[in-house]
Design a protein around this motif. Structure first.
Motif, PDB file in Angstrom:
ATOM      1  N   PHE A  20       1.141  -1.071  -0.084  1.00  0.00           N
ATOM      2  CA  PHE A  20      -0.066  -0.100   0.117  1.00  0.00           C
ATOM      3  C   PHE A  20       0.740   1.166   0.098  1.00  0.00           C
ATOM      4  O   PHE A  20       0.161   2.335  -0.474  1.00  0.00           O
ATOM      5  N   SER A  21       2.072   1.209   0.596  1.00  0.00           N
ATOM      6  CA  SER A  21       2.801   2.305   0.510  1.00  0.00           C
ATOM      7  C   SER A  21       3.328   2.832  -0.689  1.00  0.00           C
ATOM      8  O   SER A  21       3.509   3.806  -1.129  1.00  0.00           O
ATOM      9  N   HIS A  79       0.900   4.817  -2.636  1.00  0.00           N
ATOM     10  CA  HIS A  79       0.656   6.075  -2.009  1.00  0.00           C
ATOM     11  C   HIS A  79       1.697   7.029  -2.415  1.00  0.00           C
ATOM     12  O   HIS A  79       1.595   8.038  -2.631  1.00  0.00           O
ATOM     13  N   ALA A  82       1.207  10.413  -4.495  1.00  0.00           N
ATOM     14  CA  ALA A  82       1.835  11.774  -4.058  1.00  0.00           C
ATOM     15  C   ALA A  82       2.706  12.264  -5.147  1.00  0.00           C
ATOM     16  O   ALA A  82       2.609  13.390  -5.512  1.00  0.00           O
ATOM     17  N   THR A  86      -3.311   8.743  -3.594  1.00  0.00           N
ATOM     18  CA  THR A  86      -2.459   8.877  -2.280  1.00  0.00           C
ATOM     19  C   THR A  86      -3.753   8.770  -0.928  1.00  0.00           C
ATOM     20  O   THR A  86      -2.972   8.160  -0.189  1.00  0.00           O
ATOM     21  N   PHE A 115      -4.893   4.839  -0.603  1.00  0.00           N
ATOM     22  CA  PHE A 115      -3.722   3.979  -0.221  1.00  0.00           C
ATOM     23  C   PHE A 115      -2.954   4.680   1.016  1.00  0.00           C
ATOM     24  O   PHE A 115      -2.156   3.628   1.592  1.00  0.00           O
ATOM     25  N   GLY A 116      -3.139   5.688   1.332  1.00  0.00           N
ATOM     26  CA  GLY A 116      -2.858   6.187   2.685  1.00  0.00           C
ATOM     27  C   GLY A 116      -3.412   5.308   3.521  1.00  0.00           C
ATOM     28  O   GLY A 116      -2.789   4.906   4.745  1.00  0.00           O
ATOM     29  N   TYR A 117      -4.908   5.473   3.722  1.00  0.00           N
ATOM     30  CA  TYR A 117      -5.568   4.956   4.799  1.00  0.00           C
ATOM     31  C   TYR A 117      -5.338   3.464   4.691  1.00  0.00           C
ATOM     32  O   TYR A 117      -5.171   2.796   5.851  1.00  0.00           O
ATOM     33  N   GLN A 145      -3.024   1.895   4.260  1.00  0.00           N
ATOM     34  CA  GLN A 145      -1.747   1.355   5.061  1.00  0.00           C
ATOM     35  C   GLN A 145      -1.858   0.906   6.323  1.00  0.00           C
ATOM     36  O   GLN A 145      -1.195   0.395   7.104  1.00  0.00           O
TER      37      GLN A 145
END
Lengths: 389, 251
Positions: free
Chosen positions: A179-180, A183, A187, A232, A235-237, A239
């Protein structure tokens, strides 16, 4: 400060500087490739101008990405020899792949793209920028695998006091990676797009003669910003499903940059998705919005660095989560004097060069798409107008 | 498999000296052959299309050192701490000098960055003496290493001169064929080849275990033809000829 704090400061300063330039590289590479594709298909001078203008900003930004990256690569051996001693059989592999499979090709194809202007056949020249974009993302892929291994050492066993790689697939399927990586990709796209939006707003606000050029750039920027911020945030959440226990608990200050990043990131997402995107048809005419768009340009950079601070500070005191502390990863025999000297040298030189680089980019944005150096014929060759609209 | 990776490592090191060696050599010769701004522009333009494809050999070498010889990476780089830091700073100012020199029009701006290109090239070319000697023996600031620095500097200057005589003979006053450039490339790589030959047993002893090496081989070796092909493409695209001086110089 003791030697550990100095070495960590050096890594944080050079790493943050590096990512400021990398995040824009990741965003602009596909945007420039898209513009070049439009130009290759249409053959219109407008599309050529867009490729050269945004391409020049891309390559001038790239220069600092390279030189800050050099420091990152060698710093592992200089300050953190304990890491390669304990886990080099695992951590070294993705870094070796990054240099050989990604950066080696990226740099070679970028040289061909910059200097092959007017020399390479049209489609091969176009292929170069797509290969540059592809290998830039391959770079991010391998670096994120290496970093995710530090967050969660999957696919390894400890034997005889050292970590051994047993399952490369587990390293790639690492829950700290899957997921990072998207992300970071999102970004990058968002940052590159917001630079396009801000620079275009500047010209539209000032009513410079390149209205069509910057109206189109603004629209491309808004669409890509919407795509980027959605990736962003999503995939931020996501993570948080794979985050280490206690990473952002109250006892570490990693929760602070994380909180700022999430709050401002959400706010930006709302602005981009529910204000800028619906207004895309009229945004270029609504001049009162342009100062706001210009002011927003640096925000994604700040958020990107905050994101890294949260991820890396949250890992403390571990270098490799649960296996090796940063104190044990320090090169044995490293003295505060050594790190102080290199910290001052790298910070001063890279800091000054970063300021010059941003000043040059700002100047290129202000001057707009005229007298572009990128893709200009050599001085003794007959000159054609840089751009005719 | 460990022999193949040793060959890759040796090729990257020798390739760096043979290729980036002439870029550094041209940088060293800037004050000698480039007394006017126009001549310096033409010297930089001659090497510009190659620089990005050349310097990256050292990045790949460092990555391979980390991936294939992880137990040596830390001790070698840490053992050379002041040398590596100084060389990195030189590399940084040489590169930014090239990227920045034409970004503003003023003569003093360009002269300033040309000075940094020269300084960075000098520091890197000289630094390889102590670095090679130190990597082989463990003592970075030994008189022998300091003397070797003079040798690497002179060899790279010679290689740079041969490159200019091949690609832009008007600058050197004499023309040299491609064969001469090949010879000077081998000569420039001699110190590196000597060190790598002496260190071969030590390197082979410290190869990363089979599992890691297999992963590296599976991932990287299939792309080796692409990497070499890209390099060959650079040399085919920018070979000297009637239109070579008209290659756009961004640097």
């Amino acid at each position: 400060m003791d030697v550990l704090e100095l070495a960590r400061t050096q890594f944080a300063v050079t790493g943050s500087l590096h990512f400021l330039f990398v995040v824009l590289t990741l965003g602009l590479a596909p945007l420039v490739a898209i513009m070049h594709t439009r130009w290759a298909i249409s053959g219109r001078p407008l599309h050529e101008g867009m490729t050269r203008f945004w391409g020049q900003i891309y390559v001038v930004n790239y220069a600092l990405g390279i030189v800050t990256g050099l420091v990152m690569e060698f710093q592992f051996g200089l300050s953190w020899a304990g890491l390669s001693h304990y886990a080099g059989d695992v951590f070294g592999a993705p870094l070796a792949m990054e240099t050989l499979l990604a950066f080696f090709l990226e740099s070679t194809f970028l040289g061909l793209w910059i200097f092959g202007w007017g020399r390479l056949p049209r489609l091969l020249h176009l292929a170069c920028i797509w290969l540059v974009a592809l290998t830039a993302y391959a770079s991010a892929f391998f670096i994120m695998i290496a970093n995710s291994f530090l967050q969660n050492p999957a696919g390894t066993v400890e034997r005889g006091g050292r970590l051994e790689l047993v399952d490369w697939g587990a390293l790639v399927a690492n829950k700290a990676f899957v997921f990072s990586f998207p992300h970071v990709v999102g970004a990058g796209l968002f940052t590159g797009a917001m630079v396009m939006v801000g620079a275009s707003a500047y010209h539209l606000r000032r009513r410079t003669p390149d209205a069509e050029f910057f109206t189109r750039s603004l629209r491309t920027g808004v669409v890509m910003a919407a795509v980027g911020i959605m990736i962003t945030v999503a995939f931020g959440y996501a993570q948080f499903a794979g985050v280490q226990e206690d990473k952002f608990s109250a006892k570490t200050w990693a929760a602070v940059p994380l909180g700022f990043m999430i709050e401002f990131g959400q706010l930006l997402a709302l602005v981009v998705l529910f204000v800028m995107l619906p207004m895309i048809g009229v945004l270029h005419r609504w001049r009162w919005t342009h100062p706001l768009l210009i002011i927003m340009t640096p925000v994604p950079f700040v958020l990107a660095v905050l994101g890294w601070l949260a991820r890396e500070v949250g890992r403390q005191p571990w270098m490799i989560w649960g296996k090796l502390t940063v104190a044990d990863a320090l090169s044995p025999g490293l003295t505060p004097g050594m790190v102080t000297a290199s910290l001052i040298g790298f910070t001063a030189v890279l800091g000054l060069l970063a300021i010059v680089d941003y000043a040059l980019i700002a100047r290129m944005v202000r001057r707009g798409p005229r007298d572009l150096a990128l893709g200009a014929p050599a001085a003794d060759a007959p000159r054609s107008p840089a751009l005719s609209l | 498999m460990d022999v193949i990776w040793f060959a890759v490592f040796a090729l990257l090191l020798a390739g760096y000296f043979a290729l980036e060696g002439f870029d550094l050599g041209v940088g060293l010769l800037l004050p000698v052959l480039g007394r006017s701004r126009d001549r310096r522009d033409r010297m930089v333009a001659a090497m510009a299309p190659y620089v990005l494809a050349n310097e990256v050999w050292l990045v790949a070498l460092a990555g391979t050192l980390f991936g294939v010889y992880p137990l040596l990476e830390g001790p070698v780089l840490f053992g050379l701490y002041p040398v590596v830091v100084a060389m990195l700073l030189c590399w940084i100012v040489r590169d930014t000098g090239l990227w920045f020199r034409r970004r503003l029009g003023g003569p003093r701006w360009r002269a300033f960055w040309d000075g940094l290109v020269w300084l960075g090239s000098l520091g890197l070319a000289y630094g390889w003496g102590p670095a090679l000697h130190g990597a082989a023996t463990g003592s970075p600031l030994h008189p022998l290493g300091l003397m070797l620095g003079v040798v690497t500097t002179l060899l790279m200057a010679f290689h740079g001169w041969t490159f200019l005589a091949w690609r832009a003979p008007a600058l050197t006053g004499t023309a040299r064929p491609g064969r001469a450039l090949l010879v000077s490339a081998v000569v420039a790589a001699l110190p590196a080849l000597a060190v790598i030959a002496l260190s071969a047993p030590h390197l082979l002893d410290h190869t990363t275990p089979g599992t890691t090496l297999n992963v590296l081989s599976l991932m990287v070796l299939p792309f080796a033809p692409v990497m070499l092909g890209a390099q060959v493409w650079v040399w085919r695209t920018f070979r000297p000829g009637e239109d070579a001086p008209r290659t756009p110089s961004f640097f």
